[in-house]
Design an enzyme around this catalytic site. Sequence first.
Site, PDB file in Angstrom:
ATOM      1  N   HIS A 185      55.384  28.465  36.910  1.00  0.00           N
ATOM      2  CA  HIS A 185      55.716  29.642  36.099  1.00  0.00           C
ATOM      3  C   HIS A 185      54.571  30.668  36.127  1.00  0.00           C
ATOM      4  O   HIS A 185      53.964  30.992  35.109  1.00  0.00           O
ATOM      5  CB  HIS A 185      56.015  29.240  34.647  1.00  0.00           C
ATOM      6  CG  HIS A 185      56.886  30.226  33.937  1.00  0.00           C
ATOM      7  ND1 HIS A 185      57.847  29.866  33.041  1.00  0.00           N
ATOM      8  CD2 HIS A 185      56.954  31.587  34.004  1.00  0.00           C
ATOM      9  CE1 HIS A 185      58.461  30.934  32.570  1.00  0.00           C
ATOM     10  NE2 HIS A 185      57.930  31.994  33.145  1.00  0.00           N
ATOM     11  N   GLU A 217      62.051  23.085  31.800  1.00  0.00           N
ATOM     12  CA  GLU A 217      60.611  23.323  31.909  1.00  0.00           C
ATOM     13  C   GLU A 217      59.849  22.750  30.716  1.00  0.00           C
ATOM     14  O   GLU A 217      60.281  22.922  29.578  1.00  0.00           O
ATOM     15  CB  GLU A 217      60.384  24.841  31.993  1.00  0.00           C
ATOM     16  CG  GLU A 217      59.018  25.246  32.464  1.00  0.00           C
ATOM     17  CD  GLU A 217      58.961  26.723  32.842  1.00  0.00           C
ATOM     18  OE1 GLU A 217      57.997  27.378  32.414  1.00  0.00           O
ATOM     19  OE2 GLU A 217      59.863  27.198  33.550  1.00  0.00           O
ATOM     20  N   ARG A 261      64.756  32.788  35.262  1.00  0.00           N
ATOM     21  CA  ARG A 261      64.855  31.750  34.245  1.00  0.00           C
ATOM     22  C   ARG A 261      65.464  30.501  34.869  1.00  0.00           C
ATOM     23  O   ARG A 261      66.412  30.576  35.652  1.00  0.00           O
ATOM     24  CB  ARG A 261      65.732  32.222  33.073  1.00  0.00           C
ATOM     25  CG  ARG A 261      65.039  33.221  32.140  1.00  0.00           C
ATOM     26  CD  ARG A 261      63.938  32.549  31.337  1.00  0.00           C
ATOM     27  NE  ARG A 261      63.357  33.437  30.341  1.00  0.00           N
ATOM     28  CZ  ARG A 261      62.239  34.126  30.527  1.00  0.00           C
ATOM     29  NH1 ARG A 261      61.600  34.040  31.698  1.00  0.00           N
ATOM     30  NH2 ARG A 261      61.755  34.894  29.576  1.00  0.00           N
TER      31      ARG A 261
END
Length: 328
Positions: free
Chosen positions: A290, A272, A243
């Site tokens: 990602h 993000e 994360r």
Amino acid sequence: MSSRRLKVVLTRRLPDAVETRMRELFDAELNLKDEPFSRATLEDAVGRADVLVPTITDRIDADLLSKAGESLKMIANFGAGVDHIDIEAAVGRGLIVTNTPGVLTEDTADLAMGLILAVSRRLVEGAGVVQKGEFSGWTPTWMCGRKLWGKRLGIVGMGRIGQALARRARAFGMQVHYHNRKPLSPMIVEDLQATYWDDLDAMLHRMDIISLNCPATRETHHLMDARRLALLAPHAILINTARGELIDEAALAEAVGRRALGGVGLDVFEQEPVVHPGLLNRPEVVLMPHLGSATLESRQDMGDRVIANIMTFQNGHRPPDRVIPAML
């Protein structure tokens, strides 16, 4: 549960086979445009749905849940991580929350290993030279990276993904070290030949490569802040496929700017999809969009797990992947 077909609202586009099966089993409302729901659209969805199927791009907080209709009974998350969902608030309202653990373990470990290779051996930088037509031939001293054999890998968070990465690292001849809330069982430790550190700081400055594989919690927010980044050796490589919030990205960009690290490989970002500008266009930094679970097989498996959880709930049983606050 009654025989009425459940109203299931999907917030993002899912694989065709998953969406088709959803339509067959439930009164499923699809997001064919695949645009993230606005706050207003999310509020409308929780007001109408029996089951909401969100993803990491949806913020399911207490304020949103306060607007839920009486029909909302379940949040069936498409993904393993649930840090975007206020689990305590959901459970407090009597909602069942599920996720899709396990199905993305090997894919995420593959990507973490890929980033370790890419940064160590300057793969992206070298590929760019060839693609731009600038390769003029082999020379003994040009584009030299660092070998992996014999290097020390420090894994922060030794759950499923951390252990899968450790197995890959051992195959590359690396020495595996790890920091976790508690040591692994002796059987797993023997299999991985892994060295446990109860003090994260003590481990960090001794490692050649650090890989973050822990969940995002209040305790792990900015786990790698300016102080801990300063503990890393100047040649060390930092990898994050977990994360973005685990790293203070501004502090990381500052460290990269003064060449205090050997390299960085990121698949996730603190804000993000926005990336700190100090990390862009740096040859020693490899950035991925990602891609941790981005294989056809895993995305299909994730959808199948979502369906299984909803079906189990519909049939009056406890869903296999139920998430409760005590698990976090």
